[in-house]
Design an enzyme around this catalytic site. Sequence first.
Site, mmCIF file in Angstrom:
data_model
loop_
_atom_site.group_PDB
_atom_site.id
_atom_site.type_symbol
_atom_site.label_atom_id
_atom_site.label_comp_id
_atom_site.label_asym_id
_atom_site.label_seq_id
_atom_site.Cartn_x
_atom_site.Cartn_y
_atom_site.Cartn_z
ATOM 1 N N LYS A 88 0.845 -1.185 0.000
ATOM 2 C CA LYS A 88 0.000 0.000 0.000
ATOM 3 C C LYS A 88 0.894 1.253 0.000
ATOM 4 O O LYS A 88 1.548 1.579 0.986
ATOM 5 C CB LYS A 88 -0.903 0.046 1.232
ATOM 6 C CG LYS A 88 -1.820 1.286 1.257
ATOM 7 C CD LYS A 88 -1.659 2.041 2.539
ATOM 8 C CE LYS A 88 -2.390 3.359 2.590
ATOM 9 N NZ LYS A 88 -2.016 4.343 1.585
ATOM 10 N N GLU B 292 9.621 2.659 10.896
ATOM 11 C CA GLU B 292 10.583 3.728 10.639
ATOM 12 C C GLU B 292 9.795 5.034 10.696
ATOM 13 O O GLU B 292 8.975 5.303 9.817
ATOM 14 C CB GLU B 292 11.246 3.532 9.271
ATOM 15 C CG GLU B 292 12.217 4.631 8.892
ATOM 16 C CD GLU B 292 13.298 4.846 9.927
ATOM 17 O OE1 GLU B 292 13.603 6.018 10.219
ATOM 18 O OE2 GLU B 292 13.835 3.859 10.463
ATOM 19 N N CYS C 240 13.026 12.088 6.526
ATOM 20 C CA CYS C 240 13.185 11.774 7.948
ATOM 21 C C CYS C 240 14.597 12.037 8.433
ATOM 22 O O CYS C 240 14.818 12.216 9.636
ATOM 23 C CB CYS C 240 12.763 10.337 8.242
ATOM 24 S SG CYS C 240 13.622 9.108 7.247
ATOM 25 N N GLU D 121 8.875 17.539 14.971
ATOM 26 C CA GLU D 121 9.176 17.316 13.560
ATOM 27 C C GLU D 121 8.258 18.161 12.685
ATOM 28 O O GLU D 121 7.035 18.001 12.709
ATOM 29 C CB GLU D 121 9.028 15.845 13.200
ATOM 30 C CG GLU D 121 9.492 15.544 11.786
ATOM 31 C CD GLU D 121 9.418 14.074 11.432
ATOM 32 O OE1 GLU D 121 10.336 13.580 10.765
ATOM 33 O OE2 GLU D 121 8.427 13.416 11.817
#
Length: 510
Positions: free
Chosen positions: A188, A264, A298, A398
């Site tokens: 997906k 992750e 990231c 973040e």
Amino acid sequence: MTSPTGTDAPTATEAPTFRLFIDGEWVDSGTGRTFESRNPADARDLIGRFQAGDAADVARAIRAAGMAAPGWRATPAPKRGEILYRFGALLAQHKERLARALTREMGKVLAEARGDVQEGIDIAYLMAGEGRRMFGDTVHSELPDKWAMSIRQPIGVAGIITPWNFPMAIPCWKMTPALVTGNTVVFKPASDTPHCATLLVELMAEAGFPPGTINLVTGSGAEVGDPIVDNPDTGVISFTGHTSTGKSIAQRAGGRFLKRVSLELGGKNGIVVLRDADVELAAEGILWSAFGTTGQRCTAASRVIVEAGVLDALLQRLEGGARGLRLGDGSRETTDVGPMINAAAVEKTESYVEVGRREGKLVCGGRRAADGDLAHGHFFEPTIFSGVMPMARIAQEEIFGPVLSVIEVPDYEAAVMALNQTRYGLSSSIYTQDVNTAFRAMRDFETGIVYVNAGTIGAETHLPFGGWKETGNGHREAGHAALDTFTEWKAIYVDFSGRLQKAQIDNQPG
């Protein structure tokens, strides 16, 4: 085999409608619904319409993967590797076409898009080799005439859920180790980059993966991602994305079925610049790490921790460099920074800039860019704040956009404290010309990746990739460590003594 669109080539004024890939065939979703993918540099550019899959489509895909699993598992690993090698060769053959499609759908500049595809090529070749290298341990038994060894075996059906920022590299990072170890896959992709996923799966089918080995279901996280996680027949889930989503996946998959889950997640990566650093080199590395991929990675550097005495010289270079970066369509060779992925990403970045105005001094940037050719895209200026405290929100949370916080500290010890004072731990960097300090940083920085005299980006596929703390849950992608996510260890003992041996009972000290 049917085509991804199920039609002849569309005319120049039409956008194609793409299909799901289940059991070796391109098929429509049972929902009858589609969603659009558009160019983030120019939202008027419709790339295509994609199937809005649901739980029933996921169930079909998982059923196909389950049916294909015994045959794929029984295929010798070197043969599985040969198919992966063909896939890598096809990626290399079509690299430029794939890179341009990636830039059009995701926005990163063309040079970076080529790098994204190259990571897919690299990991495909690396994992192809694992078909012949996938070793366990053969050790001496503690008893005579007894053999002891361990082997890896596949888990079964792997649910692969990927983000939009590396829409070719990350799916390859996940699918290639899953496949070479004998698992089948239900994939997906992010709803912002379904075309990239379709192009990948087309090449995987061409490479010769058997029907049902790879299945693609596009759609939302709620309607496709959740059913993949919740289905009892997926034995392992590999997810890259937002930390809160990853925590939810871990709770559901672990609480109900004790599935293997590899996560992750986020990052708040820092670069330490000490007074003995090559300031010019440091500035180049910071600008590339902070504003490459428009800060949407990231491993992006969003914090610079500077030792007192070098701040002014560094900040001057950072401001000049950031102001000189050219925004635009990533397909143009003159562009340095492409668009953000969508309007919501721009709005989130704007909201953090308002926070930053209260927490630091705005050095440059700080607004969306919508002039001229940028008017129909999702652009935001490279932004730098100085005078930021280590625990400020913009230094802790973040943002996933082109925003950099500069933090001044008195010495190395304070720099280490500031770097480690975050709930994330993915990538870090230090600029210093003192070899002793560099080795201390390798030991002291609480991150899964440490760079010395380089930025926070540039991981290579033959080393493990992943982070500490809330960046993940201990699994690693890339390198031979990636095999751990998708395999179970089996210890095997063969006793050829012809008599009963009772292990530790018989193995008494002499």
